[in-house]
Enzyme design. Structure first.
Site, PDB file in Angstrom:
ATOM      1  CG  ASP A  51      34.569  39.088  39.001  1.00  0.00           C
ATOM      2  OD1 ASP A  51      33.744  38.861  38.103  1.00  0.00           O
ATOM      3  OD2 ASP A  51      34.331  39.806  39.997  1.00  0.00           O
ATOM      4  CE  LYS A  81      33.317  31.732  37.824  1.00  0.00           C
ATOM      5  NZ  LYS A  81      33.839  32.948  38.463  1.00  0.00           N
ATOM      6  N   GLY A  83      29.970  37.539  34.341  1.00  0.00           N
ATOM      7  CA  GLY A  83      30.576  38.042  33.122  1.00  0.00           C
ATOM      8  C   GLY A  83      31.844  37.282  32.860  1.00  0.00           C
ATOM      9  CG  HIS A  84      32.262  33.668  31.996  1.00  0.00           C
ATOM     10  ND1 HIS A  84      32.766  33.654  33.267  1.00  0.00           N
ATOM     11  CD2 HIS A  84      31.244  32.789  31.988  1.00  0.00           C
ATOM     12  CE1 HIS A  84      32.073  32.792  33.988  1.00  0.00           C
ATOM     13  NE2 HIS A  84      31.138  32.270  33.232  1.00  0.00           N
ATOM     14  CD  GLN A 106      27.204  34.767  40.252  1.00  0.00           C
ATOM     15  OE1 GLN A 106      26.682  33.679  40.410  1.00  0.00           O
ATOM     16  NE2 GLN A 106      26.824  35.574  39.301  1.00  0.00           N
TER      17      GLN A 106
HETATM   18  P1  GDP Z   1      35.248  34.858  35.290  1.00  0.00           P
HETATM   19  O1  GDP Z   1      33.892  35.421  35.471  1.00  0.00           O
HETATM   20  O2  GDP Z   1      35.688  34.041  36.449  1.00  0.00           O
HETATM   21  O3  GDP Z   1      35.419  34.150  33.998  1.00  0.00           O
HETATM   22  O4  GDP Z   1      36.269  36.050  35.262  1.00  0.00           O
HETATM   23  P2  GDP Z   1      36.281  37.339  34.311  1.00  0.00           P
HETATM   24  O5  GDP Z   1      36.284  36.905  32.907  1.00  0.00           O
HETATM   25  O6  GDP Z   1      35.285  38.322  34.777  1.00  0.00           O
HETATM   26  O7  GDP Z   1      37.657  37.978  34.738  1.00  0.00           O
HETATM   27  C1  GDP Z   1      38.837  37.461  34.437  1.00  0.00           C
HETATM   28  C2  GDP Z   1      39.628  38.481  33.644  1.00  0.00           C
HETATM   29  O8  GDP Z   1      40.979  38.163  33.739  1.00  0.00           O
HETATM   30  C3  GDP Z   1      39.303  38.489  32.169  1.00  0.00           C
HETATM   31  O9  GDP Z   1      39.463  39.791  31.670  1.00  0.00           O
HETATM   32  C4  GDP Z   1      40.349  37.551  31.581  1.00  0.00           C
HETATM   33  O10 GDP Z   1      40.659  37.821  30.228  1.00  0.00           O
HETATM   34  C5  GDP Z   1      41.519  37.841  32.466  1.00  0.00           C
HETATM   35  N1  GDP Z   1      42.417  36.735  32.723  1.00  0.00           N
HETATM   36  C6  GDP Z   1      42.111  35.414  32.881  1.00  0.00           C
HETATM   37  N2  GDP Z   1      43.218  34.718  33.197  1.00  0.00           N
HETATM   38  C7  GDP Z   1      44.250  35.619  33.260  1.00  0.00           C
HETATM   39  C8  GDP Z   1      45.642  35.519  33.584  1.00  0.00           C
HETATM   40  O11 GDP Z   1      46.178  34.457  33.880  1.00  0.00           O
HETATM   41  N3  GDP Z   1      46.351  36.697  33.566  1.00  0.00           N
HETATM   42  C9  GDP Z   1      45.804  37.893  33.253  1.00  0.00           C
HETATM   43  N4  GDP Z   1      46.567  38.996  33.284  1.00  0.00           N
HETATM   44  N5  GDP Z   1      44.489  38.012  32.961  1.00  0.00           N
HETATM   45  C10 GDP Z   1      43.734  36.905  32.964  1.00  0.00           C
END
Ligand code: GDP
Length: 424
Positions: free
Chosen positions: A13, A16, A40-41, A223
């Site tokens: 999370d 990515k 989940g992205h 992950q």
């Molecule tokens: P992933 O599985 O690694 O892609 O992560 P997720 O998508 O589950 O979680 C990342 C969350 O943080 C998402 O809701 C993104 O929109 C949000 N996000 C990503 N980069 C940033 C950032 O630099 N700042 C903030 N506030 N939110 C971010």
């Protein structure tokens, strides 16, 4: 021929999805190499928020090869749901390619996942109960059903029959007569095969063809390193290898095809599910961080555990992945949080000082973080677009991370939108 791996540097999370989305725009293709729909992205394009669980984030670029590699386990119900959702929003799915060698999540995998967690009781792992672990178990046991099997009724039925018998026996302890019927399951999965047949191909060959031409391919991990089944906090881990080395296996390329490894970490730390988390903040401040960062799971909605940045764990992640670049996301969330603690070492219960991740699980479960305090900042970062505009304390925070990990911070996230990113 640039092959670029994007990998989670913490417990998942990290954001990515946003980075893959950004880099995919310049790249010639994206391939996911492990995990299933437990990932989940979240991608924000203008006013629209997309949530993906299975399909690689690159799908938003019309026609660009967007591949689900052989290392991924696929729940066809979820896949078809995502396809329908994207189609309804007018997204062109022409670039989607699904590995014929990827394994499938079957109805009995979902049942076994739930049963397994119930059996463990207080010791449960905190899986997302999507059947992913049991699907990987069948893959190793050579009882798995692969995507290509959906294209041959006779083989599909034979393979399901072989897998079904031991599952019924295993499940009997929970359900007298588990609803698992060979004929109807075969028909159901054949229908899924019909739906996805047009996307099925040899993705390893496709990746090779692109790399040979000098194209850029993004290898998308799900992950994070600390959830790796070999190198993470076993048994509180995912059932595959998220680390960069697994990109080769899960996409079907040799190690020489990988040129860069980008590790993605939040400016603090979070973890979903059970298991050790040395810098966890089980207090009001942890709750404030959860609210400020919107730390609730994309797939399950579960509140994420929150904590301070753990640089020992990040150094370890850098070592086992071979990071060439580091991306720090969600720096904006730390605005107004006062002085910031970063973990630079651990002390064990017996008083020993450690500056590396210990190999023994009993030690890991009793680590006391040693913190270095760094000054915080109150400035809103969400509109900052260059290093020079960042407050000095934020720059110092990033420099400290880069120095401690020994890898330069290349990009910094200051908000969820595509343009809320700073190149350093
Ligand atoms: P992933 O599985 O690694 O892609 O992560 P997720 O998508 O589950 O979680 C990342 C969350 O943080 C998402 O809701 C993104 O929109 C949000 N996000 C990503 N980069 C940033 C950032 O630099 N700042 C903030 N506030 N939110 C971010």
């Amino acid at each position: 021929m640039p092959g670029i791996v994007i990998v989670g540097a913490q417990w998942g999370d990290e954001g990515k999805g946003k980075l893959v989305d950004l880099m995919a725009e310049q790249a010639d293709g994206v391939i996911r190499y492990q995990g299933g729909n437990n990932a989940g992205h979240t991608i924000v394009h203008g006013e629209t928020v997309y949530k993906f669980h299975l399909i690689p984030s690159g799908i938003l670029y019309s026609g660009k090869p967007c591949m689900i590699g052989n290392g991924v386990v696929i729940d066809p119900v979820v896949l078809i749901g995502e396809l329908d959702g994207l189609k309804a929003r007018g997204i062109d799915l022409g670039g989607l390619k699904i590995s014929a060698n990827a394994h499938l999540i079957m109805p009995y995998h979902l049942m076994l996942d739930t049963a397994g967690e119930q059996r463990l009781g207080k010791l449960h792992i905190g899986t997302t109960r999507r059947g992913i672990g049991p699907a990987y178990m069948d893959k190793a046991a050579r009882l798995g059903i692969r995507v290509q099997d959906l294209l041959d009724e006779k083989i599909l039925k034979k393979k399901i029959a072989a897998a079904l018998a031991p599952k019924k026996a295993q499940l009997r302890a929970w359900e007298k007569d588990p609803a698992l019927d060979l004929q109807s399951m075969t028909e159901e999965y054949l229908a899924y095969g019909n739906r996805i047949e047009q996307y099925i191909t040899d993705t390893a060959k496709l990746v090779h063809t692109h790399l040979t031409k000098g194209d850029t391919i993004i290898f998308e991990g799900a992950q994070g390193a600390m959830l790796d089944i070999d190198h993470g906090t076993y048994p509180f881990v995912t059932s595959s290898n998220p680390i960069a080395g697994a990109a080769c296996v899960g996409a079907g390329v040799g190690p020489t095809a990988i040129d860069e490894v980008w590790g993605v970490a939040k400016a603090y730390a979070t973890r979903v599910g059970q298991g050790p988390f040395p810098t966890e903040l089980d207090d009001e401040f942890g709750e404030a961080l959860r609210q400020a960062g919107g730390e609730f799971g994309t797939t399950t909605g579960r509140p994420r555990r929150t904590g301070w940045m753990d640089l020992v764990a990040l150094r370890y992640a850098s070592r086992i992945n071979g990071f060439t670049n580091l991306v720090i996301t969600k720096l904006d969330v730390l605005t107004g949080q006062g002085d910031l603690q970063v973990c630079t070492g651990y002390r064990t219960d017996s008083g020993a000082e450690l500056d590396d991740w210990p190999y023994h699980q009993s030690v890991v479960h009793h680590l006391n973080p040693v913190y270095t305090t760094l000054p915080g900042w109150d400035d809103d970062l969400t509109k900052v677009r260059s290093k020079e505009q960042l407050p000095q304390a934020a720059r110092d925070y990033l420099d400290f991370i880069g120095e401690q990990v020994g890898v330069k911070v290349s990009l910094v996230g200051v908000g969820p939108a595509r343009d809320q990113i700073i190149e350093l």
